[in-house]
Design an enzyme around this catalytic site. Structure first.
Site, PDB file in Angstrom:
ATOM      1  CB  THR A 285      -0.920   0.062   1.238  1.00 16.50           C
ATOM      2  OG1 THR A 285      -0.094   0.116   2.405  1.00 16.50           O
ATOM      3  CG2 THR A 285      -1.854  -1.128   1.307  1.00 16.50           C
TER       4      THR A 285
ATOM      5  CG  HIS B 276     -13.635   6.707 -39.256  1.00 10.56           C
ATOM      6  ND1 HIS B 276     -12.604   5.799 -39.265  1.00 10.56           N
ATOM      7  CD2 HIS B 276     -13.199   7.779 -39.942  1.00 10.56           C
ATOM      8  CE1 HIS B 276     -11.570   6.313 -39.930  1.00 10.56           C
ATOM      9  NE2 HIS B 276     -11.911   7.515 -40.359  1.00 10.56           N
TER      10      HIS B 276
ATOM     11  CE  LYS C 224       0.255  -0.998   6.134  1.00 14.43           C
ATOM     12  NZ  LYS C 224       0.987  -2.179   5.724  1.00 14.43           N
TER      13      LYS C 224
ATOM     14  CD  GLU D 237     -14.053   3.318 -37.068  1.00 20.05           C
ATOM     15  OE1 GLU D 237     -14.907   3.048 -37.932  1.00 20.05           O
ATOM     16  OE2 GLU D 237     -12.927   3.788 -37.329  1.00 20.05           O
TER      17      GLU D 237
ATOM     18  CD  GLU E  94      -3.445   9.288 -47.842  1.00 18.11           C
ATOM     19  OE1 GLU E  94      -4.648   9.058 -48.091  1.00 18.11           O
ATOM     20  OE2 GLU E  94      -2.950   9.143 -46.703  1.00 18.11           O
TER      21      GLU E  94
ATOM     22  CB  CYS F 239     -11.933   5.838 -43.470  1.00 26.35           C
ATOM     23  SG  CYS F 239     -11.621   7.544 -43.940  1.00 26.35           S
TER      24      CYS F 239
HETATM   25  N1  GLN Z   1      -5.930   8.756 -45.757  1.00 26.06           N
HETATM   26  C1  GLN Z   1      -7.287   8.780 -46.200  1.00 26.06           C
HETATM   27  C2  GLN Z   1      -7.822  10.190 -46.347  1.00 26.06           C
HETATM   28  O1  GLN Z   1      -7.275  11.095 -45.798  1.00 26.06           O
HETATM   29  C3  GLN Z   1      -8.178   7.991 -45.265  1.00 26.06           C
HETATM   30  C4  GLN Z   1      -8.286   8.566 -43.919  1.00 26.06           C
HETATM   31  C5  GLN Z   1      -8.817   7.609 -42.901  1.00 26.06           C
HETATM   32  O2  GLN Z   1      -8.802   6.409 -43.099  1.00 26.06           O
HETATM   33  N2  GLN Z   1      -9.300   8.131 -41.769  1.00 26.06           N
HETATM   34  O3  GLN Z   1      -8.822  10.388 -47.027  1.00 26.06           O
END
Ligand code: GLN
Length: 560
Positions: free
Chosen positions: A191, A533, A226, A535, A416, A392
């Site tokens: 502790t 996204h 304690k 999620e 990209e 994404c």
């Molecule tokens: N790199 C990609 C973009 O900017 C996907 C981004 C991501 O997956 N959040 O569009």
């Protein structure tokens, strides 16, 4: 009866980091919500980044995006999942945000010639905490101070917490989440580090009212006493939080210790009964950790797994949780495998390892590393009828793979990675081009909630008949999801892709931005990607419909 004052609970970490302070805060949020109180959870992060968006995922874990588009710490994701509601941008504060605001004000002469120093920083923190309570119209704010007692980085927040108590006296309580080690050589829980952390806290002018003792095993009565006597608190306010299998059990364990009732007593709030929503939570917590149900193997293909000798799943935290909620919803036990995309870039690739998966996910990401590997995995999933879900970047890569291997557009790519590609099927959005040219990287992506109109009779539309815990009327074809990207499906290729069989089942209401891509069920059991996204909107008691649809397809795979 007069409405009680707004109450504040400050939560501070003792001894060391990484012991589950965020989960403790989230769990108290679940419990006080179940007691009928409206709670807002505030994360205070000591770093100087103005938001979490500029940090690498292996450095700091997932960047969690709020409805507003603010890029925050992954703890905010846990907060939303445990509270079952959306949080405001005011619920996230970084040192960078505070300093920037105060310095900008000083440059604009808004301090009227006064000397500006640490006091203004402290007062700005206090102001933001009070403001977050107002914006949320909540009854109780729980404020988690990032880092550990003794860090020089969070001293300003400690000082703000101290002075907060002088302003709001009995409406403020403190809680320390500490750690009690059991060194192997001694075999006994110690502790002393917790006692020392409490002394250190006292040196900031703060005395704790509760101690949550994280340890590998439950804390016995003797040690509770304690700690209580050394730290000037009642023994029942030393709460034992041993290691457990599932984080969703933490509120259930705290409830057994009557933690919420004790907190309400300490805050002088009516000790209301725990409502029925907690029954559903308890059932879910039981279900999620249970080993019952058929095992479904999901491969999550990423590149942010390796951090030194450790495998990090933090970078994809919300994705992993979203899988668990939907697996529970469809009655299967998910076994999640991390798949390193770089393993699929070598010369003689052994694809057969992918056959063990009932479903494959390519989550979000940035940059070039591991991209060809991901494209190879996506192709394999498409050709072998393995359910595929692209999030994404995972959707953009799915479009590139389709363009290359089905439409025959050799060298198709994203701006990209290869701006010189003959077929830029994924291109930068025009406003983003400008921002990058100006070197404007912070908080400048297409961020937060945007609507998408769903295409009739698509898998997406079928899935979304139930969203965010609500049954949507059939006519509802517009959904809103959270985004974080700079690139988009190039409009010039949409017609060709559609003619080639790819269905864009979700588009921005003006029809220009492709939000969801899918292949019809007649062609593939589940091959779907989202520019957003999903999620971030998945909640334990309201799983995300697209994850659920994906898990259903993965479950069906096991039959064959
Ligand atoms: N790199 C990609 C973009 O900017 C996907 C981004 C991501 O997956 N959040 O569009």
């Amino acid at each position: 009866m007069k409405k009680p004052n707004h109450k504040y609970i400050f939560v501070i970490g003792g001894v060391m980091s990484g012991v589950g302070k965020g989960i403790a805060v989230s769990s108290i949020g679940t419990l006080l919500t179940a007691k009928g109180y409206k709670v807002n959870l505030v994360k205070v992060d000591p770093y100087l980044n103005v938001d979490a968006g500029t940090m690498h995922p292996t450095e700091h874990g997932e960047v969690f995006v709020l409805n507003s588009g603010l890029e925050t710490d992954q703890d905010m994701g846990n907060y939303e999942r445990f509270l079952g509601r959306d949080l405001a941008p005011d619920d996230y504060i970084t040192s960078g945000m505070v300093y920037k605001h105060v310095i900008d004000k000083e440059r604009a002469l808004e301090f009227g010639g006064k000397c500006v120093d640490a006091k203004q920083i402290r007062d700005e923190i206090v102001h933001r905490l009070e403001h977050a309570a107002k914006v949320n119209k909540s009854d109780i704010s729980i404020i988690e101070i990032g880092g550990t007692i003794g860090d020089y980085q969070n001293v300003m927040f400690m000082e703000a917490a101290r002075v907060f108590k002088t302003y709001h006296s009995s409406d403020v309580i403190f809680m320390m989440v500490s750690y009690l080690p059991t060194p192997g050589s001694i075999g006994e829980m110690k502790t002393r580090p917790t006692q020392n952390a409490e002394r250190q806290l006292a040196s900031y002018g703060i005395n704790t009212d509760f101690i949550i003792g994280r340890a590998s095993t439950p804390i016995d009565k003797k040690r509770k006493e304690k700690i209580a006597s050394a730290c000037n608190i009642r023994p029942e306010r030393v709460i034992s939080a041993p290691d457990i299998k599932s984080i969703y059990d933490v509120p259930v364990n705290f409830e057994k210790d009557h933690l919420a009732e004790q907190l309400l007593e300490a805050l002088d709030l009516p000790r209301t009964k725990t409502n029925d929503s907690f029954k559903a939570w308890t059932k879910m917590a039981q279900g999620i950790k249970s080993d019952k149900g058929k095992q479904v193997h999901i491969g999550v293909v990423g590149k942010y797994f390796n951090s030194g000798d450790f495998i990090l799943s933090d970078a994809y935290l919300s994705v992993l949780e979203a899988i668990k909620f939907s697996a529970y919803a469809v009655g299967v036990k998910p076994i999640i495998h991390t798949v390193n995309s770089r393993d699929f870039e070598e010369k003689n690739i052994d694809y057969s390892t992918l056959d063990q998966y009932d479903g494959i996910i390519v989550p979000g990401g940035f940059g070039e590393t591991g991209i060809e590997g991901k494209l190879n995995v996506i192709r394999y999933a498409r050709e072998r009828n393995i359910p595929y879900f692209g999030l994404c970047y995972g959707m953009q890569l799915m479009v590139i793979e389709y363009a290359r291997n089905v439409l025959g557009l050799a060298g198709a790519h994203t701006d990209e990675i290869n701006p010189k590609s003959p077929h830029l099927v994924i291109d930068i959005m025009p406003d983003q081009k400008k921002k990058l040219a100006e070197g404007n990287y912070g908080g400048s992506m297409r961020l937060g909630l945007y609507p998408a109109k769903l295409t009739k009779d698509s898998i997406a539309q079928e899935a979304y008949s139930y969203f965010a815990g609500k049954k949507l009327p059939k006519a509802t074809t517009v959904i809103k999801e959270r985004h974080r990207h700079r690139y988009e499906v190039n409009q010039k290729y949409i017609e060709r892709l559609e003619k080639g069989g790819l269905v864009f089942s979700g588009k921005s209401p003006d029809g220009t931005l492709m939000e969801i891509a899918e292949l019809p069920r007649s062609v593939h059991p589940f091959f779907l990607g989202t520019q957003f996204h999903p999620e971030f909107m998945a909640r334990p008691l309201a799983p995300h419909p697209l994850f659920t649809e994906f898990m259903k397809a993965a479950k069906a795979m096991m039959v064959f």
